[in-house]
Every structure is written in C-alpha cells, then in structure tokens.
Scaffold this motif. Structure first.
Motif, PDB file in Angstrom:
ATOM      1  N   TRP A 181       4.568  28.118  42.826  1.00  0.00           N
ATOM      2  CA  TRP A 181       5.275  29.287  43.345  1.00  0.00           C
ATOM      3  C   TRP A 181       6.743  28.979  43.620  1.00  0.00           C
ATOM      4  O   TRP A 181       7.612  29.830  43.417  1.00  0.00           O
ATOM      5  N   LYS A 220      14.630  37.266  50.759  1.00  0.00           N
ATOM      6  CA  LYS A 220      13.611  36.641  51.602  1.00  0.00           C
ATOM      7  C   LYS A 220      12.609  35.858  50.772  1.00  0.00           C
ATOM      8  O   LYS A 220      12.183  34.762  51.145  1.00  0.00           O
ATOM      9  N   PHE A 234      12.172  30.953  50.049  1.00  0.00           N
ATOM     10  CA  PHE A 234      11.073  30.000  50.085  1.00  0.00           C
ATOM     11  C   PHE A 234      11.252  28.869  49.072  1.00  0.00           C
ATOM     12  O   PHE A 234      10.690  27.773  49.241  1.00  0.00           O
ATOM     13  N   TYR A 250      11.925  37.346  62.864  1.00  0.00           N
ATOM     14  CA  TYR A 250      11.331  37.227  61.534  1.00  0.00           C
ATOM     15  C   TYR A 250      12.380  36.944  60.464  1.00  0.00           C
ATOM     16  O   TYR A 250      12.081  36.360  59.415  1.00  0.00           O
ATOM     17  N   LEU A 293       8.407  31.305  57.483  1.00  0.00           N
ATOM     18  CA  LEU A 293       7.407  32.367  57.340  1.00  0.00           C
ATOM     19  C   LEU A 293       6.967  32.515  55.880  1.00  0.00           C
ATOM     20  O   LEU A 293       5.771  32.652  55.590  1.00  0.00           O
ATOM     21  N   CYS A 294       7.922  32.493  54.965  1.00  0.00           N
ATOM     22  CA  CYS A 294       7.565  32.578  53.542  1.00  0.00           C
ATOM     23  C   CYS A 294       6.710  31.387  53.123  1.00  0.00           C
ATOM     24  O   CYS A 294       5.724  31.539  52.380  1.00  0.00           O
ATOM     25  N   GLY A 346       4.753  29.717  55.082  1.00  0.00           N
ATOM     26  CA  GLY A 346       3.446  29.913  55.689  1.00  0.00           C
ATOM     27  C   GLY A 346       2.585  30.899  54.917  1.00  0.00           C
ATOM     28  O   GLY A 346       1.374  30.702  54.762  1.00  0.00           O
ATOM     29  N   VAL A 347       3.204  31.953  54.400  1.00  0.00           N
ATOM     30  CA  VAL A 347       2.468  32.946  53.606  1.00  0.00           C
ATOM     31  C   VAL A 347       1.917  32.312  52.333  1.00  0.00           C
ATOM     32  O   VAL A 347       0.748  32.512  51.971  1.00  0.00           O
ATOM     33  N   VAL A 348       2.747  31.525  51.645  1.00  0.00           N
ATOM     34  CA  VAL A 348       2.305  30.866  50.406  1.00  0.00           C
ATOM     35  C   VAL A 348       1.172  29.887  50.706  1.00  0.00           C
ATOM     36  O   VAL A 348       0.156  29.845  49.993  1.00  0.00           O
ATOM     37  N   ALA A 380      -0.903  29.859  53.345  1.00  0.00           N
ATOM     38  CA  ALA A 380      -2.100  30.572  53.781  1.00  0.00           C
ATOM     39  C   ALA A 380      -2.817  31.229  52.603  1.00  0.00           C
ATOM     40  O   ALA A 380      -4.053  31.174  52.497  1.00  0.00           O
ATOM     41  N   ALA A 381      -2.053  31.848  51.705  1.00  0.00           N
ATOM     42  CA  ALA A 381      -2.655  32.463  50.519  1.00  0.00           C
ATOM     43  C   ALA A 381      -3.330  31.406  49.652  1.00  0.00           C
ATOM     44  O   ALA A 381      -4.424  31.635  49.101  1.00  0.00           O
TER      45      ALA A 381
END
Length: 487
Positions: A113, A378, A382, A447, A454-455, A457-459, A461-462
């Motif tokens: 990613w 945003k 990442f 945010y 945060l970005c 963390g999203v990657v 977590a996904a």
C-alpha cells in the motif's frame, strides 16, 4: 498478460532463490539505476524543498546527512539478506524467510500500500511541472489527467520487459544525474546569492525555543529522500549473480543518490535570493521562481523537461517494484486473486496482471482528488510512514533471527559487525518513524494533526482484519522462518 501459472516457490534451491520464470536480463548498472531513479534526487528535492526551507531555514540541508547515515545502515542489513535470499518482491520474501508467514504477510501488506500510494504521489506531483513545460494552467482536472497519462506510459514500459525497464532506468539515471549537475552548477556560477556559511543560519525559524524540534520537522526532506535502494532487491531474480551485484547496487544508490540530492538541494539553497519570503509564506514555490529568475522562460522549461524525465523514471521504478511485490505475494498464495496475479507473460518475462494492479490502483487513488484534494493529501501522507515501517519490520526480523542464531551466509556479510549494525539500523528506523508521525500543529484538529499515524493505523488494522479472516498467509508452501536454525 496471458501465461501459465508458475509453480510455488521452491524452498531448497541454491541461495534460497525460488524456481523463477524471470529472465536475468538486468545488468549491475541497470539494477543500480533502478534504485537511483526510485530514490530520485530531483523528484524528492524539488517536491519538498520549499516546505523544508520554510520550516527550518537553510540548516535543513543537514537532514540529508542525518537520513543518509541512518538509511545506509538499513541498506547494509538489506544487503546481507538479499545476498542469501535473492527473491523477487524484496521485503515480503525477506521477512518470510527471517521470521515467518504472518510477519511476512503484514510486511508485504504495508509495503504494498505504501508503494501504490507513492506511485500516485509521484505521478500526481508531476502535474504542475507538466503544466509549466507545455504552458497550460494547472488545475485539479489537468493534474489528474497528467497523473493518469504518466502512469499509463510507465506501465507500458514495464510491460515491455526487463530489458525495456533496464533501458528506461539507465536513461532516467543519466538524464537526472546530468540534469541535476548542469542545473546545479549553472545556478552556483550565475545566480549564487549566499556563502556556504548560510547552512548554519536558522533565520529565526525556531522563534524563542530550541531549533531541534524545528530541524526535525524540516528533516522530512531527508527522510523522504533515502529509500529506493530496496528496489534493487525487488528484481533479484532478474539479475545475474545477485548475491554480489545487489548489495553493491544498494550501497551505490545511497552514495551517488544521496550526493546528487544533497548537491541539488545545496545549489537551490545558495541561489534563493530571499529566505524570509519563503519562511513567511510569501514565496510558496521558490524552486519554480528561482529557475525562471535564473534561466528565463526557455531555460526553465528545459529544466522542467529534465524534471519530467525524473518523475517518469521514478514512477516506472516504483511500479516495477510494486508489480514484483504483488507477484511474489501471489506466487505464495498470500492474497485474494492469487491465481490471476501470479500469472506470468512468458513472451515479455513480466508479471502482467500484477503490474496492471500497480497501475490501476494508483490511478483510482488519484481520481479521489476530484472529490477532495484534501482527502488525497491525507491518503498520500501515509506513504513515507508505510515504507519506513515495512523496512523496519524486516530490520527487526533480521535482528530477532540473529539473536536466535541466524548467521548470514550469502556473498555479502557484515561479519562480526552484523549485530551492532542491525541494532543501530533498528534504532534509527524507530527514531525516523516517530519523527515522521509526530504531531506538530496543535492549532489543527487532532485528526489532522495525527493524520500520518491515523492512516498508518487504518492500513495496519485493515491488514490484520484481512489476514485473520481469510488466512491466506497459511495457504502457500514456500519456505518460511527457515533462517533461524532449528533446535
């Protein structure tokens, strides 16, 4: 993009190399050029010069030395690993052999990613320079169109095969290096406005506080610069004698790429007439303004042509790395659609469908700016965190393996210095990740202030959700975790 499915990677082949369908058509200098054009001194320096100067003043140039030393340690560790495991895909197969399937799955996910987003970032960043070159007004729509065209050209070159990729990398390397030297020397001879001592003058950017936090914020220009050397290892199955050639190419990328980037930045820095205008925000694009002032419209457009070559060659190299990572992932049955993504075009000796993903996904990300340019910013934020995180996942895996008894056995090793260099590389990487992620704008909503983390963390977590719901990581039978000696 048609072809048969290759067999699963074999665990017992010499040097840890799988049964490969790639052709060994990439020579030593082409392999280095791939890393150099991925690192791209012109792209990174021109993209972040104004921001870094406005944030930290002239001393921001020292960030190149800081990041260069740290990433050199990482390159040494990677050199040991690729010498023993010359497998296409780079960080994913290295993490697999050093630690195991799950760790490798997450390493590959984060890196994939990060690469896809970086392709978008580089191609999108070329838009304004294309507009200057061809004389039209840049808008969101024209920038997206330029992004799509650049990515399409890149994927067509990648589809043509390893020889075409090698030629493009060499052309990009020569064009970028010569262009950087010619422009830099011209600026220093005809438009130099300051002495070298200015690199110690902060111009009050620290206000009433310490300069260190300001410098670390501006140092993003250095951290953004020094990756790309890992791309030399992504094509390990296409290089004769990879155990010798690739570690050398990685180090050469740091030496020559870092020197070229530092010289490019320094030549711009000493030629900017009014630092305070940049620091105050009055001059928001000092590179373009400087080139027009020093060279006139015709000269500036010629420079834009060189810059465009740099952006294109960087996009090509990024796409080549992403395509081979996705193919390596799919060859080990680690991702949905692996039967399609591991198909190989024998006529061109490239993973066609994997390269297609490395083109389509970045284009879709770019189209997001038509909805919200802020959203694209945003998402792209990442990229650098993702690349540094995936690097350090490999460095950590190597350190863990060493402590459990792994002794590198390739043609390049660090010998008794291996443990110390590995630990120092990890310490640098953790420091860099913290600095990249740190919130520095308390006036912004939380945010926005923590958007990089945060970005990331999203990657992550996904990826964890995907991994533990599909269990793709356990399907392939390629060797995993075999670097550590069995008790």
């Amino acid at each position: 993009m048609t072809g048969t499915q290759p067999p699963a990677a074999e665990a017992g082949t010499p040097g840890g190399e799988p049964g490969s369908e790639f052709r060994k058509d990439m020579g030593p200098w082409a392999n280095f050029a791939l890393g150099f054009t991925y690192l791209s001194p012109v792209v990174s320096t021109y993209t972040l010069f104004g921001t870094a100067l406005a944030t930290g003043g002239p001393p921001m140039v020292w960030a190149f030395l800081l990041a260069g030393c740290g990433q050199f340690l990482v390159a040494l560790v990677f050199g040991e690993i690729v010498a023993q495991y010359p497998i296409a895909g780079g960080v994913y197969p290295w993490a697999r052999r050093l630690w195991g399937k799950r760790w490798a799955w997450m390493t590959g996910w984060v890196y994939m990613w990060a690469l896809l987003v970086t392709i978008t970032s580089v191609a999108y960043g070329a838009g304004p320079y294309i507009a200057i070159l061809f004389g039209f007004r840049p808008t969101v729509h024209t920038t997206v169109l330029c992004t799509v065209v650049l990515i399409l050209i890149a994927v067509l070159i990648n589809y043509a095969g390893t020889k075409a990729l090698s030629a493009a990398a060499m052309i990009g390397f020569v064009g970028e290096l010569v262009g950087a030297l010619v422009v830099g020397i011209y600026l220093l001879v005809t438009h130099r406005a300051h002495g070298i001592g200015v690199v110690l003058d902060t111009y009050g950017t620290q206000g009433d506080g310490s300069y260190l936090p300001v410098f670390l914020a501006a140092a993003i220009i250095g951290f953004y610069q020094y990756y790309g050397f890992e791309a030399c290892g992504d094509t390990a199955e296409e290089v004769p004698h990879p155990g010798r050639v690739i570690p050398r190419a990685m180090r050469r990328t740091i030496y020559i790429g870092g020197a070229a980037a530092t010289f490019t930045c320094l030549s711009l820095l000493l030629s900017v007439t009014d630092y305070r205008a940049v620091i105050s925000g009055k001059d928001s694009d000092p590179v373009v303004h400087l080139l027009y002032d020093a060279m006139g419209e015709t000269g500036a457009r010629l420079v834009m042509a060189v810059v465009l070559i740099s952006f294109l060659s960087c996009t090509i190299s990024l796409q080549a790395a992403a395509g081979r990572l996705i193919y390596s992932y799919a060859r080990d049955e680690m991702i949905v659609g692996h039967r399609l993504l591991r198909r190989f075009s024998h006529a061109r000796a490239v993973p066609g469908y994997a390269l297609l993903v490395a083109a389509v996904v970045p284009m879709l990300i770019a189209f997001g700016s038509l909805v919200s340019a802020d959203a694209l910013t945003k998402i792209v934020s990442f990229a650098i965190l993702g690349i540094y995180a995936s690097f350090q996942m490999v460095v950590l895996a190597a350190l863990r393996a060493r402590l459990k008894g792994w002794r590198p056995q390739g043609e390049f090793t660090l010998g008794r210095w291996g443990l110390a260099v590995n630990a120092a590389a990890l310490a640098y990487g953790v420091f860099a990740i913290i600095n990249i992620s740190w919130a520095r704008k308390p006036q912004e909503p939380w945010y926005d202030n923590w958007i990089v983390l945060l970005c990331g963390g999203v990657v992550a977590a996904a990826g964890l959700l995907y991994m533990f719901t599909t269990h793709h990581y356990g399907r392939g039978d390629a060797a995993a975790g075999d670097a550590v000696p069995k008790p």
